[in-house]
Design a protein around this motif. Sequence first.
Motif, short mmCIF file in Angstrom:
data_model
loop_
_atom_site.label_atom_id
_atom_site.label_comp_id
_atom_site.label_asym_id
_atom_site.label_seq_id
_atom_site.Cartn_x
_atom_site.Cartn_y
_atom_site.Cartn_z
N GLU A 75 0.88 -1.01 -0.08
CA GLU A 75 -0.08 0.14 0.03
C GLU A 75 1.04 1.43 0.12
O GLU A 75 1.94 1.15 0.70
CB GLU A 75 -0.91 -0.02 1.34
CG GLU A 75 -1.92 -0.82 1.07
CD GLU A 75 -2.91 -0.83 2.10
OE1 GLU A 75 -3.04 0.23 2.91
OE2 GLU A 75 -3.83 -1.90 2.60
N LYS A 88 -4.05 -2.61 -9.97
CA LYS A 88 -5.39 -3.25 -9.59
C LYS A 88 -5.53 -4.68 -9.92
O LYS A 88 -5.04 -5.01 -10.85
CB LYS A 88 -6.66 -2.42 -10.19
CG LYS A 88 -7.96 -2.64 -9.43
CD LYS A 88 -9.03 -1.98 -10.14
CE LYS A 88 -10.11 -3.04 -10.43
NZ LYS A 88 -10.87 -2.76 -11.53
N ARG A 90 -7.28 -8.77 -8.54
CA ARG A 90 -8.06 -9.57 -8.20
C ARG A 90 -7.53 -10.64 -7.01
O ARG A 90 -6.56 -11.40 -7.50
CB ARG A 90 -8.98 -10.32 -9.08
CG ARG A 90 -9.95 -11.42 -8.70
CD ARG A 90 -10.59 -11.77 -9.89
NE ARG A 90 -11.30 -11.06 -10.89
CZ ARG A 90 -12.55 -10.78 -10.76
NH1 ARG A 90 -13.39 -11.19 -9.82
NH2 ARG A 90 -13.08 -9.85 -11.60
N TYR A 97 -2.53 -11.61 -5.72
CA TYR A 97 -3.36 -10.90 -6.63
C TYR A 97 -3.09 -11.16 -8.07
O TYR A 97 -1.95 -11.35 -8.37
CB TYR A 97 -3.30 -9.46 -6.49
CG TYR A 97 -3.69 -8.97 -5.17
CD1 TYR A 97 -4.77 -8.53 -4.71
CD2 TYR A 97 -2.60 -8.79 -4.35
CE1 TYR A 97 -5.28 -8.33 -3.40
CE2 TYR A 97 -2.76 -8.44 -3.01
CZ TYR A 97 -4.17 -7.98 -2.52
OH TYR A 97 -4.41 -7.71 -1.06
N GLU A 100 -5.12 -6.82 -12.77
CA GLU A 100 -5.94 -6.67 -14.00
C GLU A 100 -5.64 -5.00 -14.58
O GLU A 100 -6.01 -4.89 -15.60
CB GLU A 100 -7.28 -6.40 -13.19
CG GLU A 100 -7.72 -7.76 -12.87
CD GLU A 100 -9.05 -7.78 -12.13
OE1 GLU A 100 -9.43 -6.86 -11.80
OE2 GLU A 100 -9.79 -8.88 -12.56
N GLU A 101 -4.78 -4.42 -13.93
CA GLU A 101 -4.45 -2.87 -14.41
C GLU A 101 -3.18 -2.81 -13.80
O GLU A 101 -3.04 -3.08 -12.78
CB GLU A 101 -5.42 -1.85 -13.92
CG GLU A 101 -6.69 -1.82 -14.86
CD GLU A 101 -7.76 -0.82 -14.31
OE1 GLU A 101 -7.11 0.58 -14.40
OE2 GLU A 101 -8.83 -0.84 -13.82
N PRO A 112 -5.42 3.12 -10.28
CA PRO A 112 -6.63 2.28 -10.05
C PRO A 112 -6.67 1.71 -8.90
O PRO A 112 -7.83 1.03 -8.30
CB PRO A 112 -5.95 1.21 -11.17
CG PRO A 112 -4.37 1.20 -10.95
CD PRO A 112 -4.18 2.59 -11.01
N SER A 113 -5.74 2.02 -7.81
CA SER A 113 -6.02 1.53 -6.36
C SER A 113 -4.72 2.32 -5.63
O SER A 113 -3.97 3.07 -6.02
CB SER A 113 -5.90 -0.03 -6.15
OG SER A 113 -4.66 -0.14 -6.13
#
Length: 192
Positions: A75, A88, A90, A97, A100-101, A112-113
């Motif tokens: 983070e 980003k 999943r 994860y 995805e991006e 994106p996050s």
Amino acid sequence: LREIKDISSLVDIHYIRQKEPKGLGDAILKAEKHVGNEPFAVLLGDDIIKAEIPCIKQLTNLFGRYNKSIIAVEEVPKEKVSSYGMIKGREMDEFIYRIEEIIEKPSLEEAPSNIGTVGRYVLTPAIFDCIKETKQGSGTEIQLTDAIKLLMEKEEVFAYSFKGKRYDAGDKTGYVKAIIDFALEKEDLKAE
Ligand code: G1P
């Protein structure tokens, strides 16, 4: 002396200079002839990680399980989002994860996050062709992040929220924090 001599016989070291500062992707491409057609690790020297199990070992262990390129992530506070590759993903498994991006040094609005990439990667050799296809990106450099985006069209790419503490020594305060924290762990320095 023996200890030091032994270290020098553990590995063969090859190096290559990137003669112009054309970006991380370009630098990695320079190593293609040394790597050949095998998965390989990338460690960025300005990211220093303190961990019980070395971060790159955590990633190579997961590569052994999933056989996918995998990047360490953590983070990132809002004000640092535009300093890193941001993803980003999943969640596939605990702390793992599927990306995805991914975007290099986005503005806060574009990000994106709040999950950013850290300078530890295990990559499949398919990344080399992706780097060759990558155009200049952020900072007019050939970005590894952009090549990873192309790789994601061919293969899944994973991210792992690694265990450990990261110091970004490419950032002045990160550099100072790293020195002080490591000094505080040394018996001969900590009191002073
Ligand atoms: C590089 C990468 C970036 C990554 C960062 C980690 O950026 O381009 O995607 O998040 O390392 O430290 P640099 O530090 O070279 O600006």
